[in-house]
Design an enzyme around this catalytic site. Structure first.
Site, PDB file in Angstrom:
ATOM      1  N   ARG A 165     -16.234  -0.448  -1.248  1.00 24.94           N
ATOM      2  CA  ARG A 165     -15.362   0.673  -1.631  1.00 24.94           C
ATOM      3  C   ARG A 165     -16.116   2.003  -1.738  1.00 24.94           C
ATOM      4  O   ARG A 165     -15.818   2.825  -2.590  1.00 24.94           O
ATOM      5  CB  ARG A 165     -14.628   0.356  -2.929  1.00 24.94           C
ATOM      6  CG  ARG A 165     -13.787  -0.893  -2.827  1.00 24.94           C
ATOM      7  CD  ARG A 165     -13.269  -1.396  -4.167  1.00 24.94           C
ATOM      8  NE  ARG A 165     -12.544  -2.626  -3.944  1.00 24.94           N
ATOM      9  CZ  ARG A 165     -13.120  -3.830  -3.862  1.00 24.94           C
ATOM     10  NH1 ARG A 165     -14.437  -3.941  -3.994  1.00 24.94           N
ATOM     11  NH2 ARG A 165     -12.403  -4.911  -3.649  1.00 24.94           N
ATOM     12  N   GLY A 166     -17.103   2.161  -0.885  1.00 22.17           N
ATOM     13  CA  GLY A 166     -17.883   3.388  -0.855  1.00 22.17           C
ATOM     14  C   GLY A 166     -19.148   3.337  -1.682  1.00 22.17           C
ATOM     15  O   GLY A 166     -20.016   4.211  -1.545  1.00 22.17           O
ATOM     16  N   SER A 218     -22.150   3.069   0.545  1.00 21.95           N
ATOM     17  CA  SER A 218     -22.001   3.878   1.771  1.00 21.95           C
ATOM     18  C   SER A 218     -23.142   4.869   1.945  1.00 21.95           C
ATOM     19  O   SER A 218     -23.333   5.418   3.030  1.00 21.95           O
ATOM     20  CB  SER A 218     -20.686   4.651   1.731  1.00 21.95           C
ATOM     21  OG  SER A 218     -20.716   5.630   0.692  1.00 21.95           O
ATOM     22  N   TYR A 258       0.850  -1.181   0.000  1.00 21.72           N
ATOM     23  CA  TYR A 258       0.000   0.000   0.000  1.00 21.72           C
ATOM     24  C   TYR A 258       0.891   1.237   0.000  1.00 21.72           C
ATOM     25  O   TYR A 258       1.526   1.571   1.000  1.00 21.72           O
ATOM     26  CB  TYR A 258      -0.895   0.036   1.244  1.00 21.72           C
ATOM     27  CG  TYR A 258      -1.949  -1.042   1.338  1.00 21.72           C
ATOM     28  CD1 TYR A 258      -2.324  -1.801   0.235  1.00 21.72           C
ATOM     29  CD2 TYR A 258      -2.588  -1.294   2.543  1.00 21.72           C
ATOM     30  CE1 TYR A 258      -3.296  -2.788   0.330  1.00 21.72           C
ATOM     31  CE2 TYR A 258      -3.578  -2.270   2.655  1.00 21.72           C
ATOM     32  CZ  TYR A 258      -3.918  -3.013   1.546  1.00 21.72           C
ATOM     33  OH  TYR A 258      -4.893  -3.983   1.653  1.00 21.72           O
TER      34      TYR A 258
END
Length: 332
Positions: free
Chosen positions: A208-209, A212, A56
């Site tokens: 990943r949103g 959301s 990352y």
């Protein structure tokens, strides 16, 4: 914060974990000071499970975590690290290297970047076709014996591979994408993990949103945000998936909670052996996600959620075709 134990051999951790990837990579620009403040807020709220990867930001995420933990009690954090992915100077991907010498090399650099003498859970991010999982587990078992690794985890492997790995050394937990719109693990992977006594850390609980409640068709992503290449975020697929979110929003509003909170609460409700990882990059999103821990879903709630977002209703695969090919979990 309530706690859950990862399988029969793994550590006891907070019922929610914090995924750190987006603080360094793949979701566009991030604010380092806000990232550290968010990690601090998570720790202060009782979150102990912190999930990172050595790739990352090509090491940046581990150094960010080191900085966030400076002055804190290291023993209060359960650090989970994924390894094995190969990248280039432009951020591209070049497969995985899981040879014994490579694994030991990856860990040496991870320990230096984190400023610690051990990793609590160490796992290959993806399997490599040229190294049997038994050999990978054998190398990791050596690192456990040496005290550099406390527990072994896996990521995105099939039920069969999980059995083979667990026969060599106990697997503490399997990290896999699991959410209202990613429910394939329910068929074979989750039952096998439960049979073997392997815990599950669920990532992508808000896809990943996408689910959301904050994503809109007008939202723009920059070139460094890999969601712009994911099928579920494109064209007619996005329209279909956001229609599911709207249906879920009606259920959430009836309960007086947000879409994100009901989606996370749903994953929490799937079993005491599952720990959702929330990918909040800012304190406001963390605060919202933490509210899910206080949401208890009734049978009526679960039925309403199921009606709003039926299993298999999502449009598009969770990764593009090239990335899907690397997922052992997608193989029969």
């Amino acid at each position: 914060m309530n706690t859950r134990t990862l399988g029969t051999t793994g550590p006891t951790v907070s019922a929610l974990g914090l995924g750190l990837m987006g603080m360094s990579d793949l979701y566009g620009a991030s604010d380092e000071a806000e990232s550290i403040a968010t990690i601090h807020a998570a720790l202060d709220a009782g979150i102990t499970l912190l999930d990172t990867g050595d790739f990352y930001g090509m090491g940046h995420n581990e150094m960010l975590l080191r900085d966030a933990l400076r002055g804190r009690n290291r023993d209060n954090a359960v650090i989970s690290v994924k390894f094995g992915a190969l990248r280039d100077v432009d951020g591209g991907w070049n497969g995985s290297d899981l040879r014994p010498v490579a694994i030991k090399n990856f860990l040496a650099y991870t320990l230096r970047r984190l400023g610690t003498d051990h990793v609590d859970i160490y796992r290959p991010a993806r399997l490599a076709p040229d190294v049997p999982v038994e050999d990978v587990m054998g190398t990791l078992a050596e690192l456990v014996k040496a005290g550099h690794v406390r527990h072994i985890g896996l990521s995105e492997v099939s039920a069969e591979t999980l059995r083979r790995a667990h026969a060599v050394h106990p697997v503490a937990d399997l990290q896999i994408e699991y959410s209202l719109i990613s429910r394939d693990p329910e068929a074979a992977i989750l039952p096998t993990a439960r049979e073997l006594g392997v815990g599950v850390t669920a990532y992508g609980v808000l896809s990943r949103g996408l689910i959301s409640g904050h994503w809109t068709p007008q939202r723009e992503t920059d070139a460094t945000d890999f969601r712009s290449h994911l099928p579920r975020f494109a064209g007619a697929n996005l329209d279909r998936n956001l229609a599911l979110v709207d249906a879920l929003r009606a259920v959430a509003e009836a309960r007086g909670v947000t879409v994100a909170q009901i989606a996370i609460a749903w994953v929490l409700s799937r079993g005491e052996d599952i720990v959702p990882l929330i990918g909040a990059r800012r304190r406001e999103r963390l605060t919202e996600a933490l509210g899910a821990a206080a949401v208890t879903l009734t049978e009526a709630d679960l039925a309403a959620i199921e009606a709003a977002v039926p299993s298999g209703a999502a449009a598009g695969s969770r990764y593009d075709e090239a990335q899907m090919a690397f997922l052992d979990s997608e193989r029969a």
